[in-house]
Design a protein around this motif. Sequence first.
Motif, PDB file in Angstrom:
ATOM      1  N   ALA A  31      35.047  48.247  40.198  1.00  0.00           N
ATOM      2  CA  ALA A  31      34.934  46.952  40.883  1.00  0.00           C
ATOM      3  C   ALA A  31      34.578  45.844  39.895  1.00  0.00           C
ATOM      4  O   ALA A  31      35.121  44.728  39.972  1.00  0.00           O
ATOM      5  CB  ALA A  31      33.881  47.046  41.983  1.00  0.00           C
ATOM      6  N   GLY A  32      33.676  46.159  38.969  1.00  0.00           N
ATOM      7  CA  GLY A  32      33.284  45.153  37.975  1.00  0.00           C
ATOM      8  C   GLY A  32      34.451  44.753  37.088  1.00  0.00           C
ATOM      9  O   GLY A  32      34.664  43.562  36.817  1.00  0.00           O
ATOM     10  N   ALA A  33      35.216  45.755  36.670  1.00  0.00           N
ATOM     11  CA  ALA A  33      36.376  45.469  35.816  1.00  0.00           C
ATOM     12  C   ALA A  33      37.399  44.631  36.586  1.00  0.00           C
ATOM     13  O   ALA A  33      37.936  43.641  36.074  1.00  0.00           O
ATOM     14  CB  ALA A  33      36.998  46.778  35.330  1.00  0.00           C
ATOM     15  N   GLY A  34      37.641  45.028  37.833  1.00  0.00           N
ATOM     16  CA  GLY A  34      38.605  44.292  38.655  1.00  0.00           C
ATOM     17  C   GLY A  34      38.164  42.860  38.895  1.00  0.00           C
ATOM     18  O   GLY A  34      38.982  41.929  38.902  1.00  0.00           O
ATOM     19  N   LEU A  35      36.870  42.678  39.068  1.00  0.00           N
ATOM     20  CA  LEU A  35      36.341  41.329  39.298  1.00  0.00           C
ATOM     21  C   LEU A  35      36.525  40.452  38.052  1.00  0.00           C
ATOM     22  O   LEU A  35      36.930  39.279  38.153  1.00  0.00           O
ATOM     23  CB  LEU A  35      34.854  41.410  39.669  1.00  0.00           C
ATOM     24  N   LEU A  36      36.261  41.036  36.892  1.00  0.00           N
ATOM     25  CA  LEU A  36      36.450  40.273  35.649  1.00  0.00           C
ATOM     26  C   LEU A  36      37.894  39.814  35.497  1.00  0.00           C
ATOM     27  O   LEU A  36      38.159  38.687  35.068  1.00  0.00           O
ATOM     28  CB  LEU A  36      36.050  41.139  34.449  1.00  0.00           C
ATOM     29  N   VAL A  37      38.813  40.710  35.844  1.00  0.00           N
ATOM     30  CA  VAL A  37      40.238  40.387  35.676  1.00  0.00           C
ATOM     31  C   VAL A  37      40.621  39.202  36.553  1.00  0.00           C
ATOM     32  O   VAL A  37      41.197  38.210  36.077  1.00  0.00           O
ATOM     33  CB  VAL A  37      41.107  41.619  36.010  1.00  0.00           C
ATOM     34  N   VAL A  38      40.289  39.293  37.835  1.00  0.00           N
ATOM     35  CA  VAL A  38      40.712  38.228  38.745  1.00  0.00           C
ATOM     36  C   VAL A  38      39.963  36.919  38.447  1.00  0.00           C
ATOM     37  O   VAL A  38      40.546  35.823  38.523  1.00  0.00           O
ATOM     38  CB  VAL A  38      40.569  38.661  40.226  1.00  0.00           C
ATOM     39  N   ALA A  39      38.696  37.052  38.061  1.00  0.00           N
ATOM     40  CA  ALA A  39      37.918  35.833  37.771  1.00  0.00           C
ATOM     41  C   ALA A  39      38.478  35.100  36.557  1.00  0.00           C
ATOM     42  O   ALA A  39      38.610  33.864  36.564  1.00  0.00           O
ATOM     43  CB  ALA A  39      36.451  36.191  37.540  1.00  0.00           C
ATOM     44  N   THR A  68      44.581  50.901  40.120  1.00  0.00           N
ATOM     45  CA  THR A  68      44.941  49.908  41.146  1.00  0.00           C
ATOM     46  C   THR A  68      43.781  49.663  42.118  1.00  0.00           C
ATOM     47  O   THR A  68      43.606  48.541  42.594  1.00  0.00           O
ATOM     48  CB  THR A  68      46.185  50.334  41.950  1.00  0.00           C
ATOM     49  N   THR A  69      43.002  50.703  42.369  1.00  0.00           N
ATOM     50  CA  THR A  69      41.875  50.462  43.274  1.00  0.00           C
ATOM     51  C   THR A  69      40.816  49.609  42.585  1.00  0.00           C
ATOM     52  O   THR A  69      40.145  48.803  43.227  1.00  0.00           O
ATOM     53  CB  THR A  69      41.285  51.775  43.857  1.00  0.00           C
ATOM     54  N   ALA A  70      40.695  49.741  41.265  1.00  0.00           N
ATOM     55  CA  ALA A  70      39.764  48.872  40.534  1.00  0.00           C
ATOM     56  C   ALA A  70      40.188  47.409  40.685  1.00  0.00           C
ATOM     57  O   ALA A  70      39.357  46.530  40.985  1.00  0.00           O
ATOM     58  CB  ALA A  70      39.720  49.268  39.063  1.00  0.00           C
ATOM     59  N   LEU A  71      41.480  47.167  40.498  1.00  0.00           N
ATOM     60  CA  LEU A  71      41.984  45.788  40.639  1.00  0.00           C
ATOM     61  C   LEU A  71      41.787  45.274  42.074  1.00  0.00           C
ATOM     62  O   LEU A  71      41.404  44.115  42.287  1.00  0.00           O
ATOM     63  CB  LEU A  71      43.470  45.725  40.268  1.00  0.00           C
ATOM     64  N   THR A  72      42.047  46.169  43.033  1.00  0.00           N
ATOM     65  CA  THR A  72      41.939  45.767  44.436  1.00  0.00           C
ATOM     66  C   THR A  72      40.488  45.481  44.815  1.00  0.00           C
ATOM     67  O   THR A  72      40.187  44.496  45.507  1.00  0.00           O
ATOM     68  CB  THR A  72      42.497  46.878  45.345  1.00  0.00           C
ATOM     69  N   GLU A  73      39.594  46.376  44.371  1.00  0.00           N
ATOM     70  CA  GLU A  73      38.176  46.180  44.698  1.00  0.00           C
ATOM     71  C   GLU A  73      37.664  44.876  44.071  1.00  0.00           C
ATOM     72  O   GLU A  73      36.923  44.117  44.710  1.00  0.00           O
ATOM     73  CB  GLU A  73      37.346  47.354  44.166  1.00  0.00           C
ATOM     74  N   GLY A  74      38.069  44.633  42.829  1.00  0.00           N
ATOM     75  CA  GLY A  74      37.643  43.407  42.160  1.00  0.00           C
ATOM     76  C   GLY A  74      38.154  42.177  42.879  1.00  0.00           C
ATOM     77  O   GLY A  74      37.413  41.195  43.101  1.00  0.00           O
ATOM     78  N   ALA A  75      39.432  42.256  43.280  1.00  0.00           N
ATOM     79  CA  ALA A  75      40.015  41.116  44.001  1.00  0.00           C
ATOM     80  C   ALA A  75      39.337  40.942  45.358  1.00  0.00           C
ATOM     81  O   ALA A  75      39.070  39.807  45.802  1.00  0.00           O
ATOM     82  CB  ALA A  75      41.518  41.334  44.170  1.00  0.00           C
ATOM     83  N   GLY A  76      39.057  42.053  46.028  1.00  0.00           N
ATOM     84  CA  GLY A  76      38.383  42.001  47.323  1.00  0.00           C
ATOM     85  C   GLY A  76      37.008  41.363  47.203  1.00  0.00           C
ATOM     86  O   GLY A  76      36.631  40.502  48.017  1.00  0.00           O
ATOM     87  N   LEU A  77      36.282  41.774  46.183  1.00  0.00           N
ATOM     88  CA  LEU A  77      34.947  41.212  45.970  1.00  0.00           C
ATOM     89  C   LEU A  77      35.055  39.716  45.650  1.00  0.00           C
ATOM     90  O   LEU A  77      34.264  38.903  46.158  1.00  0.00           O
ATOM     91  CB  LEU A  77      34.268  41.966  44.818  1.00  0.00           C
ATOM     92  N   PHE A  78      36.044  39.381  44.838  1.00  0.00           N
ATOM     93  CA  PHE A  78      36.226  37.983  44.429  1.00  0.00           C
ATOM     94  C   PHE A  78      36.516  37.089  45.637  1.00  0.00           C
ATOM     95  O   PHE A  78      35.894  36.041  45.815  1.00  0.00           O
ATOM     96  CB  PHE A  78      37.362  37.883  43.404  1.00  0.00           C
TER      97      PHE A  78
END
Lengths: 280, 217
Positions: free
Chosen positions: A28-36, A150-160
């Motif tokens: 989730a942290g990695a995904g959040l960094l990407v989208v942010a 993909t779930t990392a990206l999705t979780e990050g985007a969801g959190l964002f």
Amino acid sequence: MKDNFGPKPWHQSNWDFRAALNFIFGGAGAGLLVVAAFSGLAGDALRAEIVLGMALIGAGLISVWFEIGRPLRAINVGFNPFTSWMTRESFAAGAVFALGLSAAWLGNPALAQAAALAALVFAYCQGRMLRAAKGIPAWRVPALAWLNFTTALTEGAGLFVALATLFDTPARGVLAYFSLALIARGLAWSIYRGNVVKSAARPALAALERAGKILIQFGTIAPLALLLVGLFAAEIARIAVLLAGVAALATGWQFKFVLITRAAYNQGFALPHLPVRGTR
Amino acid sequence: MTRWAMVADLRRCVGCQTCTASCRQANATPPGVQWRRVLDMEVGEYPAVKRVFVPVGCMHCEDPPCMHVCPSTATKKRADGIVTIDYDLCIGCSYCAVACPYQARYKTDRASFAYGKPTAAEAQGFDPKRLAVATKCTFCVERIDAGMAKGLTPGVDPEATPACVNACIAQALSFGDSDDPHSNVSQLLTENQTFRMHEELGTGPGFHYIWDKKEEA
């Protein structure tokens, strides 16, 4: 197909919820960094997202640090970059922290994007870590690396997007990215599911099936429907997007928790032949 | 080259667990840790029931997944095929344990003894370095090395042979150099039908199981 004889696989007892938290928070942290980093955020908002992403990754690593037998030797984790995905994960985490802290300190979007690229590598390494665990049939399936990614990206985007709704409706571009991530995760799950049935033990499959159902129904279809509702009903758009984000995040976390702590049955033992004793 | 390998004749093994006991004594493993253990399987349904005893442990694989995943390089493979663990390097992450398809690795976080306090033998064999790190069968590598230094042949001379093989009452376990065509294990592999556990995973185990003699041409 030839019969195999041997005791049934049993659940591994080496990695517990502490290891699961590394994948849960780390992804989730990695995904959040990407989208942010690529959402066009700047200033304090960007800083806050970067710090939160790093905090999640850090929480995952601290959690797994509590699981290792010799925590004071943790530095040895970096000794085998040639073949170990755990070492590579640790290097990627180091890069995330170095670049992320610099980006947060300087408020520099380019550094934030570099940190996001390191976070992508980190998320990929986590998937490959599982894939390299040959003793666990539910993990060694190649498709799991992509599902984890993909779930990392999705979780990050969801959190964002969930966090963004606290202030405003997220930008269309971010919502489009979130939708694509949801679809990609759903596809990755169906590919993984098609492969894992060939190798995993029955109780592992039962656990995965339940978790996968939640991932698809509440983690893919429901968020996509909520996003659509938000698109056409502006008055409830923020709450719809908030729910979609939370659902995407929570279902990804529950899936990874199940994957590590419920579906990790080992290989067991199998004899392709029984001994031939006495006269034939 | 030398490739140390073990051969278990499933037709001979009677499941007496003497190999397990002797391994535990020789390597001073704590309760619950059996580097050499024997599976007791019951196959079939009454009245066609068979019992099979299968010695298992570290297979000292040709391509050991435990070594590849180890982040600290504690797990290594020697030129003679023996897979070792450096207890001073291991961080106890157990990644090797989940990578091993043979459930051969153990991690014990606290010292434990059969009767609470250590017996004389347990006290003598206790090694604090082995706490909270991965451990497994070593093929009694110290015995092999010490024996070879004296000019002995592992698998032939008991002093240079793994404890489990020495202890086996049925001569079900054999040890030797599978790269030497004249060795005991090479002869056994030539004369009998064998398999290796989970061959499909491509790990190349150094542990072979005899299940029948070769069909006569």
